[in-house]
Design an enzyme around this catalytic site. Structure first.
Site, short mmCIF file in Angstrom:
data_model
loop_
_atom_site.label_atom_id
_atom_site.label_comp_id
_atom_site.label_asym_id
_atom_site.label_seq_id
_atom_site.Cartn_x
_atom_site.Cartn_y
_atom_site.Cartn_z
N HIS A 254 0.84 -1.21 0.00
CA HIS A 254 0.00 0.00 0.00
C HIS A 254 0.87 1.25 0.00
CE1 HIS A 254 -3.57 2.45 1.02
NE2 HIS A 254 -2.71 3.14 1.75
N GLU A 255 1.84 1.29 0.90
CA GLU A 255 2.69 2.48 0.99
C GLU A 255 3.57 2.62 -0.25
OE1 GLU A 255 1.91 4.52 3.13
OE2 GLU A 255 0.69 3.19 4.36
N HIS B 188 1.73 4.67 -2.84
CA HIS B 188 1.87 6.11 -2.61
C HIS B 188 3.27 6.58 -3.03
CE1 HIS B 188 -1.93 6.37 -0.60
NE2 HIS B 188 -1.56 5.68 0.48
#
Length: 709
Positions: A17-18, A21
């Site tokens: 997920h990170e 980003h």
């Protein structure tokens, strides 16, 4: 090893997920100051280029800290919008892509894992009905179960629920939970006389069948049992350690007393075949976990849930309408003494005794007050099981009418512990690591019954993570003063004093307690009797309560088949792999959104108890470990994918501080064509941060409560 896998699985869904980003921030030219897995104090870090990569103390998530980003979870402050590498300087389009990067990576990675597993063989518990409960408890009464009303049979393969294709047991459970206020329809594949056909249920045109809500767990149920694997999962010798030739976990039973077990039989079918030997010696042909073959003779004690380790009287707690038992005159509250002259040693033993008669007429002797009436009746067939239509439970509160013998005819565990008929069981203490039940007992005294209503039973068991159920404070205590202002002073066996508020009970029951309770009385618990349910009070005991650490005296062996069973699903066509992956991703999102409102609904409106269904970081981590340890690596990967999809959904919710909330701010700014005031954004972010922390603490509390209980 499994702990490491669990950490890797938990870390992967956060890191991917990170990384989403991070990737879009780099593409947008935004400076990333820190990439962290975990929150709080940094345990390890390394700077590569302009970015610090770190592992932090609290493994509850992660973050990407960008220049200029205002986020209270990261301890950041508003940067200079004039810095071209600041997040604040990026266009709204790039900001949206950066925010969507995390959930996009979760969605894509989870989908790819699911597609790969589908081609390899998606691990799924087969949607096969292992057993049917003839009745369920609804509104304090035994009523025909939804499964029975639908016409389900043991061995049915459920193909559809409410028009939705089902390939696994979990999909059945999810559909029942979501559609619990709608009529249930099913399409099943059933084999009859060697022919397989698909049947629509219910078969009666126009019939409407609804799920029931469990009175304790507030979860929808239709009265069906999950299939178990064909291998043994747990084996326990009641009187001590396993002997060298005893069955072992991972063994498979090939034949029972010379009768071969059919190929492909699952645990529930094998267990049904063993039922006739409860309490008796049976010869088993085994395929050992190491590949060898063996033959052993054991006294069969059923599964550990049959509670045959300790001989305790079996009590009828409910009688089904128009059942053999009701027609014969059996009542709730009857104590089961014997079947055809053979003593009943426990509820599980009674089930085996009925099954062994194979439908022949039997003579049932019970204790009812001071009398011992006999009833002649024949058991009915229920999906291969013989039943007489009673719900039977362990006698655990009140004066013992008799002491059941052990399976081999010798004195049972209660007698071996020095108990006498007429002594009282005061409180059942949950078993420790050895799973052996323990009791507090009283010698002598008289029994007084105070009637309870259905409302009282629910009030006694009402529980959540913030309070103990009233029953846990009221049962097993001695009254030290009369009831006054709906409060009663008590003291337990360890001399702990308490003031118990009785306001949750009905007016009738509070009045009954005011009239019945006197200082010195002991409250033993609640149990069924002929007219309903009652609170059991012991008056005039001759000595203080003593703890019974009961030791099994039988040499019987309990067998439990593995509950963790997820064989690979075989595709009917190669294109089905994409249907499975797409369906899993869609259902995880849409079904979760449909479940959320049910957490806030009442039980009457189909509400579901959040404390029974939600999990926090501890629960998720435990699921990762259990999946890797008990089921296999493929099931572990499936869980990684499903948790990733869950993270995709949660981060899109319009809560300030998470991605969905920030996207909402961007949308508002795009509409009004100017930035929102910094003060408004800051207040909203801190409010969102407080909400997320509160939800996190709530789910962690649920996880800890489950571990403790």
């Amino acid at each position: 090893m499994f702990w490491i896998l669990a950490l890797l699985g938990f870390g992967f869904v956060i890191a991917i997920h990170e990384f989403g980003h991070f990737t879009f921030a780099k593409l947008a030219g935004v400076k990333v100051e820190r990439f962290s897995i975990g929150f709080g104090p940094i345990l390890w870090s390394r700077r590569v280029g302009e970015t610090e990569y770190s592992l932090s103390l609290l493994p509850l998530g992660g973050y990407v800290k960008m220049l200029g980003e205002d986020n209270p979870a990261q301890g950041a402050t508003v940067g200079d919008v004039s810095d071209p590498r600041s997040y604040l300087a990026a266009s709204r389009g790039w900001k949206a892509l950066i925010l969507l990067g995390g959930v996009t990576f979760n969605l894509v990675s989870s989908w790819l894992i699911l597609v790969g597993l589908a081609f390899w063989g998606m691990p799924m518990t087969p949607p096969v009905i292992a057993g049917i409960s003839p009745t369920v408890e609804a509104d304090g009464e035994m009523k025909p179960s939804p499964a029975k009303l639908l016409g389900l049979r043991q061995g049915d393969e459920v193909r559809e629920v409410n028009g939705q294709r089902t390939r696994s047991w979990d999909e059945i459970a999810m559909r029942v939970a979501i559609d619990n206020r709608q009529p249930i329809t099913m399409r099943v594949r059933r084999e009859v006389d060697g022919k397989v056909s698909e049947i629509a249920l219910p078969e009666t045109a126009g019939a409407e069948v609804y799920a029931s809500n469990s009175p304790i767990y507030r979860l929808p149920t239709i009265g069906i049992e999950r299939p178990q694997g064909p291998s043994l999962g747990r084996v326990a010798r009641l009187d001590g350690e396993l002997r060298p030739n005893d069955p072992r976990p991972d063994d498979r039973i090939l034949a029972i007393d010379g009768v071969a077990v059919p190929d492909g039989a699952l645990g529930h079918d094998i267990e049904r075949r063993l039922r006739a030997f409860l309490g008796r010696v049976v010869t088993l042909k085994l395929a050992r976990g190491d590949g060898s073959r063996d033959e052993v003779a054991i006294r069969y004690a059923g599964s550990p849930r049959d509670n045959l380790a300790i001989e305790v009287p079996a009590m009828v707690t409910g009688v089904m309408d128009d059942s053999p038992a009701q027609r014969a005159g059996v009542l709730a509250g009857d104590i089961l003494l014997a079947v055809d002259g053979e003593s009943v040693r426990s509820p599980g033993n009674f089930i085996g005794q009925v099954n062994r008669r194979d439908g022949a007429e039997l003579v049932l002797r019970v204790r009812r007050g001071a009398e011992e009436p006999e009833f002649r009746l024949s058991a009915a067939d229920a999906q291969g099981q013989r039943i007489i239509g009673v719900r039977v439970a362990e006698f655990f509160a009140g004066k013992l009418p008799f002491l059941p013998p052990a399976l081999d005819g010798s004195p049972g565990a209660l007698a071996a512990a020095g108990m006498q008929p007429g002594d009282a069981l005061l409180l059942r203490i949950p078993g420790g690591k050895d799973e052996k039940p323990r009791y507090l007992a009283l010698a002598g005294g008289d029994e007084v019954l105070v009637p309870l209503t259905l409302h009282d039973l629910e009030a006694l068991d009402d529980r959540n993570i913030f309070k103990r159920p009233l029953a846990s404070r009221l049962f097993g205590v001695q009254i030290t003063s009369a009831v006054a202002d709906d409060r009663v002073a008590v003291i337990d066996a360890l001399k702990n004093q308490d003031q118990i508020e009785l306001g949750a009970l009905s007016d009738e029951t509070r009045g009954g307690l005011r009239a019945a309770l006197a200082p010195g009385d002991w409250i033993a618990g609640a149990r069924s009797h002929g007219e309903g349910n009652a609170l059991v009070i012991i008056r005039g005991a001759t000595a203080a309560p003593r703890a019974l650490d009961l030791k099994p005296v039988s040499d019987a062996v309990a067998l439990e088949f593995t509950p963790f069973y997820e064989p690979p699903y075989r595709l009917e066509h190669w294109s089905e792999a994409f249907a499975i992956a797409n369906g899993s991703a869609r259902r995880m999102v849409t079904d979760t959104l449909r479940l959320i409102p049910k957490f806030f609904a009442s039980r009457a409106d189909g509400g579901i108890a959040a404390t029974q269904t939600l999990s926090g970081p501890i629960g998720i981590f435990t699921m990762f470990k259990t999946s890797a340890e008990k089921v296999g690596f493929a099931s572990f990967l499936k869980l990684v994918a499903l948790i990733g999809l869950n993270l995709f959904l949660v981060n899109l919710l319009p809560i300030p501080i998470v991605d969905g909330g920030q996207l909402l701010f961007l949308g508002i700014e795009a509409v009004i064509r100017r930035p929102l005031p910094e003060t408004m954004r800051a207040v909203a972010n801190y409010a969102g941060f407080a909400l997320v922390v509160a939800l996190m603490l709530f789910t962690i509390g649920i996880d800890v409560w489950r571990l403790i209980n």
